[in-house]
Scaffold this motif. Structure first.
Motif, mmCIF file in Angstrom:
data_model
loop_
_atom_site.group_PDB
_atom_site.id
_atom_site.type_symbol
_atom_site.label_atom_id
_atom_site.label_comp_id
_atom_site.label_asym_id
_atom_site.label_seq_id
_atom_site.Cartn_x
_atom_site.Cartn_y
_atom_site.Cartn_z
ATOM 1 N N TYR A 220 0.809 -1.235 0.000
ATOM 2 C CA TYR A 220 0.000 0.000 0.000
ATOM 3 C C TYR A 220 0.839 1.281 0.000
ATOM 4 C CZ TYR A 220 -3.550 -3.276 1.757
ATOM 5 O OH TYR A 220 -4.378 -4.349 1.923
ATOM 6 N N SER A 221 2.092 1.177 -0.311
ATOM 7 C CA SER A 221 2.923 2.380 -0.208
ATOM 8 C C SER A 221 4.040 2.349 -1.250
ATOM 9 C CB SER A 221 3.551 2.475 1.188
ATOM 10 O OG SER A 221 4.457 1.416 1.379
ATOM 11 N N PHE A 222 4.708 3.491 -1.359
ATOM 12 C CA PHE A 222 5.932 3.546 -2.159
ATOM 13 C C PHE A 222 7.078 3.553 -1.151
ATOM 14 C CE2 PHE A 222 9.305 5.438 -4.684
ATOM 15 C CZ PHE A 222 9.188 4.695 -5.848
ATOM 16 N N SER A 223 7.821 2.474 -1.104
ATOM 17 C CA SER A 223 8.744 2.241 0.015
ATOM 18 C C SER A 223 10.121 1.820 -0.470
ATOM 19 C CB SER A 223 8.187 1.128 0.923
ATOM 20 O OG SER A 223 6.915 1.498 1.403
ATOM 21 N N THR A 224 11.061 1.849 0.469
ATOM 22 C CA THR A 224 12.414 1.338 0.188
ATOM 23 C C THR A 224 12.552 -0.011 0.883
ATOM 24 O OG1 THR A 224 13.224 3.589 0.110
ATOM 25 C CG2 THR A 224 14.871 1.844 0.343
ATOM 26 N N SER A 234 14.226 -8.508 3.338
ATOM 27 C CA SER A 234 14.981 -8.372 4.585
ATOM 28 C C SER A 234 14.359 -7.320 5.504
ATOM 29 C CB SER A 234 16.428 -7.993 4.255
ATOM 30 O OG SER A 234 17.130 -7.679 5.412
ATOM 31 N N GLY A 235 14.036 -6.166 4.948
ATOM 32 C CA GLY A 235 13.467 -5.102 5.778
ATOM 33 C C GLY A 235 12.901 -4.012 4.890
ATOM 34 N N VAL A 236 12.295 -3.013 5.523
ATOM 35 C CA VAL A 236 11.663 -1.959 4.713
ATOM 36 C C VAL A 236 11.607 -0.645 5.487
ATOM 37 C CG1 VAL A 236 9.319 -2.594 5.473
ATOM 38 C CG2 VAL A 236 9.625 -1.355 3.320
ATOM 39 N N TYR A 237 11.781 0.467 4.737
ATOM 40 C CA TYR A 237 11.490 1.809 5.254
ATOM 41 C C TYR A 237 10.294 2.309 4.466
ATOM 42 C CZ TYR A 237 15.698 1.954 8.083
ATOM 43 O OH TYR A 237 16.643 1.703 9.046
ATOM 44 N N ASN A 238 9.144 2.274 5.100
ATOM 45 C CA ASN A 238 7.896 2.577 4.409
ATOM 46 C C ASN A 238 7.729 4.058 4.113
ATOM 47 O OD1 ASN A 238 6.275 0.079 4.115
ATOM 48 N ND2 ASN A 238 6.620 -0.033 6.336
ATOM 49 N N GLY A 239 7.228 4.335 2.915
ATOM 50 C CA GLY A 239 6.837 5.691 2.590
ATOM 51 C C GLY A 239 5.423 5.949 3.075
ATOM 52 N N ASN A 270 20.090 13.669 4.035
ATOM 53 C CA ASN A 270 21.065 13.233 5.031
ATOM 54 C C ASN A 270 22.240 12.599 4.283
ATOM 55 O OD1 ASN A 270 22.605 12.015 7.018
ATOM 56 N ND2 ASN A 270 20.838 11.392 8.243
ATOM 57 N N PRO A 271 23.433 13.199 4.358
ATOM 58 C CA PRO A 271 24.573 12.641 3.620
ATOM 59 C C PRO A 271 25.185 11.430 4.312
ATOM 60 C CG PRO A 271 25.227 14.602 4.786
ATOM 61 C CD PRO A 271 23.770 14.450 5.044
ATOM 62 N N LYS A 272 24.756 11.132 5.526
ATOM 63 C CA LYS A 272 25.381 10.020 6.249
ATOM 64 C C LYS A 272 24.358 9.413 7.211
ATOM 65 C CE LYS A 272 30.051 9.155 7.826
ATOM 66 N NZ LYS A 272 31.270 9.720 8.374
ATOM 67 N N ALA A 273 23.421 8.687 6.653
ATOM 68 C CA ALA A 273 22.391 8.057 7.491
ATOM 69 C C ALA A 273 22.723 6.577 7.659
ATOM 70 C CB ALA A 273 21.032 8.220 6.833
ATOM 71 N N VAL A 274 22.537 6.081 8.830
ATOM 72 C CA VAL A 274 22.746 4.646 9.080
ATOM 73 C C VAL A 274 21.367 3.972 9.026
ATOM 74 C CG1 VAL A 274 23.532 2.918 10.724
ATOM 75 C CG2 VAL A 274 24.782 5.080 10.481
ATOM 76 N N LEU A 275 21.233 3.036 8.103
ATOM 77 C CA LEU A 275 19.968 2.314 7.952
ATOM 78 C C LEU A 275 20.193 0.850 8.305
ATOM 79 C CD1 LEU A 275 18.610 3.706 4.539
ATOM 80 C CD2 LEU A 275 18.300 4.640 6.831
ATOM 81 N N ASN A 276 19.186 0.273 8.900
ATOM 82 C CA ASN A 276 19.247 -1.151 9.237
ATOM 83 C C ASN A 276 18.475 -1.930 8.167
ATOM 84 O OD1 ASN A 276 19.112 -3.685 10.271
ATOM 85 N ND2 ASN A 276 18.163 -3.101 12.222
ATOM 86 N N PRO A 277 19.171 -2.726 7.345
ATOM 87 C CA PRO A 277 18.475 -3.430 6.257
ATOM 88 C C PRO A 277 17.456 -4.444 6.760
ATOM 89 C CG PRO A 277 20.850 -3.453 5.926
ATOM 90 C CD PRO A 277 20.614 -2.966 7.308
ATOM 91 N N SER A 278 17.477 -4.767 8.031
ATOM 92 C CA SER A 278 16.501 -5.719 8.571
ATOM 93 C C SER A 278 15.351 -5.012 9.281
ATOM 94 C CB SER A 278 17.182 -6.663 9.572
ATOM 95 O OG SER A 278 18.289 -7.291 8.963
ATOM 96 N N ALA A 279 15.403 -3.708 9.329
ATOM 97 C CA ALA A 279 14.385 -2.975 10.086
ATOM 98 C C ALA A 279 13.076 -2.903 9.320
ATOM 99 C CB ALA A 279 14.888 -1.566 10.381
ATOM 100 N N ILE A 280 12.012 -2.774 10.063
ATOM 101 C CA ILE A 280 10.728 -2.423 9.453
ATOM 102 C C ILE A 280 10.333 -1.109 10.115
ATOM 103 C CG2 ILE A 280 8.296 -3.055 9.220
ATOM 104 C CD1 ILE A 280 9.235 -5.956 9.068
ATOM 105 N N ALA A 281 10.472 -0.037 9.346
ATOM 106 C CA ALA A 281 10.334 1.297 9.929
ATOM 107 C C ALA A 281 9.729 2.252 8.904
ATOM 108 C CB ALA A 281 11.705 1.805 10.371
ATOM 109 N N MET A 282 9.439 3.435 9.376
ATOM 110 C CA MET A 282 8.929 4.475 8.479
ATOM 111 C C MET A 282 10.099 5.321 7.975
ATOM 112 S SD MET A 282 5.691 4.155 8.168
ATOM 113 C CE MET A 282 5.207 5.689 7.415
ATOM 114 N N ALA A 283 10.009 5.728 6.715
ATOM 115 C CA ALA A 283 11.076 6.575 6.149
ATOM 116 C C ALA A 283 11.173 7.889 6.906
ATOM 117 C CB ALA A 283 10.805 6.829 4.679
#
Lengths: 392, 274
Positions: A220-224, A234-239, A270-283
């Motif tokens: 239901y979203s445009f997500s990463t 593995s994980g997602v940052y939802n839009g 953000n030129p230096k963001a740490v993202l967790n590829p296993s996370a399920i979070a909001m962008a």
């Protein structure tokens, strides 16, 4: 008296010719490529360096989803162009250099499946080398140095599919899929035909090649969405539904990314963001600096570059007031410069390349005479970039 | 051949005047100071053409070269000071520091077809540039005579410092090699200075005639001036300081300025006799 006058004249002449000579091998330019057909509207998609010389290829869409290929030299001078036949439409915004050959991926308008075309730089034509029946409505293509990956979103399927293509580029060898759980056909058609919102679809792999970051419709979203190397979720940052989310991502390694995201009507960077590829979070949970002057409907392009031996990240975006905005960040993530390019005419950032000569070449869509969307290229020279980071 | 005979007659006249002048010396002072006023005509001498709009096989034209006006279409004013020192009664060094305004203009035009509406779009632009600078010339002058009336030749160099430049664009919707500034749509006047090579050196050469009285002298001179450096800074050629680059598809060519300056000078001598 006579001697002093002659000395003065001699001093002036010597002073004139003793100045340090500037580097003229790299001069900046702005070029707009003409077409007398006033109805024709170009949307530049991608730019890449030619393999046989120092020029550049520009891939564009025109008249909706028709495909236009243009070659320019390193100084932006037009060399040749090609309007692809109507049997090829919907070029994905990626010109691919695979083993020193240039390729583009597009679609057959009747069969709706993906076609891979090789660009013959010498004979100035494209040659179809394969068609992939299982890839319908291709949206993006990515080559990670060893394998080609395609993203597709077949109509009515409510699925986003990632396809790993064989080394021979003729079959799909692995597939990863995402359920959208919503009908996105209308959004998809407007995107591929360039009649509506352009979504920032992409596939990127981390430098370690352990994850793929995929910007696509999902749940239901445009997500990463992050996939592992076997194309397993593995994980997602939802839009935020079909609007908002990450719009541009540049992997730096060790789960660190330079990124731009949109939220509401604003762009955040953000030129230096740490993202967790296993996370399920909001962008929106990703910390970033907002910039209200940027147009959130237009792409942000992020590239790494080197100036005077130091690494920088360049963010190119489009402002609401018809200018390109170039922001430079150093390795620590500190902003060192923000500058504006062009004035007074609508202009949109489309792509950016850091050249082997230390220059920054930008691809833009320029609306000239207030009417005609044309392909534009802008180059900042080495010395221009040095001045930018040195704050002159 | 006609030119040769003309030159021969002129040279004979000069020699005659020169021979006569040995008998009567009216020019008795070594130092002269004065003021001058005049006008200059400017013409860009092209080295390389540039265009922001790149012609393609789908363009109406094969190139978008600018059409420059001729020398006498680009006039400007000059005013300044005069100082001269005579090494001999006929050979002197002169400086005429002045403020000068140089103008140059060019035209270009574009055409697009609107195939759906059946309409044609024509755009013709007149670009006018004005450069204000301080000029510090040093000239060696040779007077052919010591009489009241003395024709002379002079040559030298000049340091030019541009301190302000501006640009304005006029446009109409007809391609007829004519943009009427009174009826055309005009842009605002934009500062153009950052596009320039602010410092330039010019080669000078020309001639004129002087008239000497006991306490005052007059001269009228015509001097050709050729800037040795190109006028536009190569690194800032495409920088859009005026805001007119993409709006009017404008970028400056690479050129050197050639000027013809006509100056009237009033001088007074310092009465330091030979």
């Amino acid at each position: 008296m006579k001697r002093s006058i002659l000395t003065l004249i001699l001093g002036v002449v010597l002073g004139l010719f003793s100045c340090e000579k500037p580097d003229k091998s790299s001069l900046p330019f702005v070029k707009i490529y003409d077409d007398q057909n006033g109805n024709r509207s170009f949307s530049p998609l991608s730019m890449t360096k030619a393999t046989v010389d120092n020029g550049y290829f520009v891939l564009s869409a025109y008249d909706g989803w028709r495909i236009h290929l243009m070659k320019m030299d390193k100084d932006g001078n037009f060399e040749w162009n090609l309007e692809l036949p109507e049997q090829y439409v919907n070029a994905v915004p990626s010109l691919l250099n695979i083993n020193q050959q240039l390729y583009l991926v597009c679609m057959d308008p009747l069969e709706l499946d993906a076609r891979i075309l090789r660009i013959d730089e010498n004979s100035r034509q494209v040659i179809q080398i394969s068609h992939l029946e299982e890839v319908s409505y291709p949206l993006h293509a990515y080559y990670n140095g060893t394998d080609l990956y395609l993203m597709s979103c077949p109509l009515s399927s409510q699925m986003t599919v990632i396809h790993q293509v064989s080394q021979a580029l003729d079959t799909v060898v692995r597939v990863g899929a995402l359920s959208i759980s919503a009908n996105v056909d209308d959004l998809l058609l407007k995107h591929v035909m360039h009649t509506g919102k352009q979504y920032p679809f992409f596939i990127q792999s981390t430098p370690e090649k352990d994850y793929f970051a995929v910007n696509a419709f999902y749940n239901y979203s445009f997500s990463t969405v992050f996939f592992d190397s076997d194309l397993q979720f593995s994980g997602v940052y939802n839009g935020a539904a079909m609007d908002g989310g990450i719009s541009s991502l540049h992997p730096l390694g060790s789960n660190t990314f330079a990124l731009a995201r949109t939220s509401g009507e604003n762009v955040f960077m953000n030129p230096k963001a740490v993202l967790n590829p296993s996370a399920i979070a909001m962008a929106t949970s990703i910390e970033a600096q907002g910039d209200a002057e940027l147009n959130h409907t237009l792409p942000t392009i992020i590239r790494q570059m080197t100036i005077l031996g130091k690494n920088y990240l360049a963010f190119l975006a489009s402002s609401r007031s018809n200018q390109l905005v170039l922001k430079l960040y150093d390795e620590s993530g500190k902003k060192v410069k923000s500058t504006y390019l062009s004035k007074n005419v609508p202009i949109e950032a489309c792509d950016m390349v850091f050249t082997p000569y230390g220059e920054l070449l930008m691809l833009a869509k320029v609306r000239i005479m207030g009417s005609y969307n044309r392909i534009g290229s802008i180059k900042l020279s080495r010395s221009s970039l040095v001045k930018l980071v040195e704050g002159e | 051949m006609k030119n040769f005979w003309g030159f021969l007659v002129l040279f004979s006249l000069m020699q005659g005047v020169h021979a006569q002048s040995r008998k009567h010396q009216y020019r008795k002072d070594r130092y002269f100071f004065g003021i001058n006023m005049g006008m200059g005509f400017t013409q860009p001498v092209l080295d390389e053409r540039f265009s922001l709009l790149e012609a393609t096989p789908q363009s109406t034209k094969e190139d978008y070269e600018k059409q420059y006006g001729n020398l006498f279409q680009n006039s400007g004013g000059i005013y300044g000071l005069h100082a001269s020192f005579a090494f001999t009664p006929q050979f002197s060094i002169i400086s005429q520091p002045c403020f000068q305004t140089q103008r140059y203009s060019y035209m270009n035009s574009y055409h697009w077809s609107d195939t759906i509406m059946g309409g044609e779009v024509y755009k013709e632009f007149l670009h006018r540039q004005k450069i204000s600078s301080v000029r510090i010339p040093f000239l060696l002058r040779f007077d052919f005579s010591r009489l009241r009336f003395s024709p002379f030749l002079q040559t030298g160099i000049s340091a030019d410092i541009a301190y302000f430049a501006s640009k304005q664009v006029f446009e109409d919707n007809y391609i007829d090699n004519d943009v009427d500034r009174k009826s055309a749509t005009s842009s605002s006047v934009a500062e153009f200075t950052p596009h320039l090579n602010r410092f330039n050196v010019a080669l000078l050469g020309g001639g004129g005639i002087s008239y000497y009285r006991e306490h005052v002298a007059f001269s009228i001179s015509g001097t050709l001036s050729y800037n040795m450096r190109t006028s536009i800074n190569e690194f800032d050629r495409y920088a859009d300081y005026t805001g007119m680059a993409t709006e009017y598809l404008d970028v400056q060519d690479k050129f050197n300025l050639l000027s013809l300056n006509i100056l009237a000078t009033v001088m007074v001598p310092l009465h330091k006799k030979w």
